[in-house]
Write a protein that holds these residues in place. Sequence first.
Motif, short mmCIF file in Angstrom:
data_model
loop_
_atom_site.label_atom_id
_atom_site.label_comp_id
_atom_site.label_asym_id
_atom_site.label_seq_id
_atom_site.Cartn_x
_atom_site.Cartn_y
_atom_site.Cartn_z
N LEU A 155 12.15 3.38 1.02
CA LEU A 155 12.07 2.12 1.76
C LEU A 155 10.68 2.02 2.38
O LEU A 155 10.38 2.67 3.39
CB LEU A 155 13.16 2.07 2.83
CG LEU A 155 13.27 0.75 3.60
CD1 LEU A 155 13.44 -0.43 2.66
CD2 LEU A 155 14.44 0.82 4.58
N CYS A 156 9.83 1.20 1.75
CA CYS A 156 8.41 1.14 2.10
C CYS A 156 7.99 -0.23 2.63
O CYS A 156 6.81 -0.58 2.57
CB CYS A 156 7.57 1.51 0.89
SG CYS A 156 7.91 3.14 0.22
N ARG B 193 0.82 -1.21 0.00
CA ARG B 193 0.00 0.00 0.00
C ARG B 193 0.86 1.27 0.00
O ARG B 193 0.61 2.20 -0.76
CB ARG B 193 -0.91 -0.03 1.23
CG ARG B 193 -1.63 1.27 1.52
CD ARG B 193 -2.59 1.61 0.44
NE ARG B 193 -3.35 2.80 0.75
CZ ARG B 193 -4.01 3.51 -0.14
NH1 ARG B 193 -4.00 3.14 -1.40
NH2 ARG B 193 -4.68 4.58 0.22
N ALA B 194 1.88 1.31 0.86
CA ALA B 194 2.73 2.50 0.93
C ALA B 194 3.58 2.66 -0.33
O ALA B 194 3.66 3.73 -0.92
CB ALA B 194 3.61 2.46 2.18
N GLY B 195 4.24 1.56 -0.76
CA GLY B 195 5.18 1.65 -1.85
C GLY B 195 4.56 2.05 -3.18
O GLY B 195 5.00 3.00 -3.82
N VAL C 217 12.44 6.85 4.27
CA VAL C 217 11.91 5.70 5.00
C VAL C 217 10.46 5.98 5.37
O VAL C 217 10.14 7.02 5.97
CB VAL C 217 12.74 5.43 6.27
CG1 VAL C 217 12.23 4.17 6.97
CG2 VAL C 217 14.22 5.28 5.92
N GLU C 218 9.57 5.05 5.05
CA GLU C 218 8.17 5.20 5.43
C GLU C 218 8.05 5.19 6.96
O GLU C 218 8.80 4.48 7.65
CB GLU C 218 7.35 4.07 4.80
CG GLU C 218 5.87 4.08 5.13
CD GLU C 218 5.17 5.37 4.71
OE1 GLU C 218 4.31 5.83 5.48
OE2 GLU C 218 5.48 5.91 3.63
N HIS D 281 3.56 6.18 -2.38
CA HIS D 281 4.79 6.73 -2.93
C HIS D 281 4.79 6.69 -4.45
O HIS D 281 5.04 7.70 -5.12
CB HIS D 281 6.00 5.96 -2.39
CG HIS D 281 6.26 6.19 -0.95
ND1 HIS D 281 7.48 6.60 -0.46
CD2 HIS D 281 5.47 6.05 0.15
CE1 HIS D 281 7.44 6.70 0.85
NE2 HIS D 281 6.21 6.37 1.24
N GLY D 282 4.50 5.51 -5.01
CA GLY D 282 4.52 5.37 -6.46
C GLY D 282 3.50 6.26 -7.15
O GLY D 282 3.79 6.89 -8.17
N ALA D 283 2.30 6.33 -6.58
CA ALA D 283 1.24 7.13 -7.19
C ALA D 283 1.57 8.62 -7.16
O ALA D 283 1.36 9.35 -8.13
CB ALA D 283 -0.09 6.86 -6.49
#
Length: 350
Positions: free
Chosen positions: A78-79, A11-13, A102-103, A17-19
């Motif tokens: 780093l997710c 979800r985070a990566g 870093v998340e 972040h990616g979106a």
Amino acid sequence: MERTLIIGLGRAGLGLHGAVLRRLRAAGRHPDLFDPAPVLTFDPLAPEAPARADDLRPVTSIAEARTLLDPERTVVHLCTPPVARLGLLRELAAAGFRRIIVEKPLAVERRDVHEIVTLARAERLRLAIVAPWLASSLTARLDRLVVDGDLGELRSIDITQSKPRMSRTLADGGHPTAFDVEPPHSLGVCLRLAGDAVLTGAELADMRVGDTVVPGMGRAALVLRHREATSRIVSDLTAPVRERRIQLEFTDGRAVAHYPGAEDDHYAQLRFSRTGRPETWEVFTDDALSAYFVDTYRALRDGTALEPQLRLATRVVELLADAKEAARPPGTTPGAPTAGHPVRRVSHAG
């Protein structure tokens, strides 16, 4: 221009972040920061997974990423879940990657965060910890209210963070307790607005969905004492509605505000007034995560000092560790590390 490597594709990566990076690159407003080349991705849980979009290029290891990227021109995101960070940071450092976002939270245990800080200083890692609320336009406006003193002196902060998170919690054990999900955002804001603090109280409840119990992943609350004010944070991951509300009480006034409720809503609201005076109501754009990435990429490129950010993130983990200890059920081992929340079924008598 900076290349990007995202590690951890949950979800985070990819979802956050990616979106956000895709949106920033497509907008073209920062061509000096974001290289248009495909973003490299690495999923430690499924290293052979295919690319999920045309602008992503998967790699099977950090070593492979090193053959395709120049660490001096690369920002690593780093997710992975916060329980699985230290080993990857060591591997990144060994491969020459030094600039790492870093998340949040930086870690979930006091021992782990201190080991990460030691590693960062020994290897000269430039760590930025995701803190969109600290990059938020709303937080900046609240900070001005505190500093300017138009409403008097700050006396209390009350924050409510509610959202239904049952599906993700049942599917993902990467966050050991509810303290590790939403409070890292708000606790950093409390420390920014009111200064350092000590914990004075904490509560933690289980998540219950039918006959399934997820220990420690329901409702979390903590109370802090600052030098001149108190803070109270309540986060409920079983709530039926979303709310990110902050209320500041001053000696001569009050401010009540709402952070954007989801990634597809980038508007904040702020109401404030002096005692006995008409209220001011403002609604304004607040795309905090985008602002955070732009500011952080620029800081990493320009060599801006990140040590204050690392110290604040460390203090957040320390205070949350204090809260976990205070809320720990009787009979459990103090300080015992948690590798992710367990899920158990309960039977009903009768």
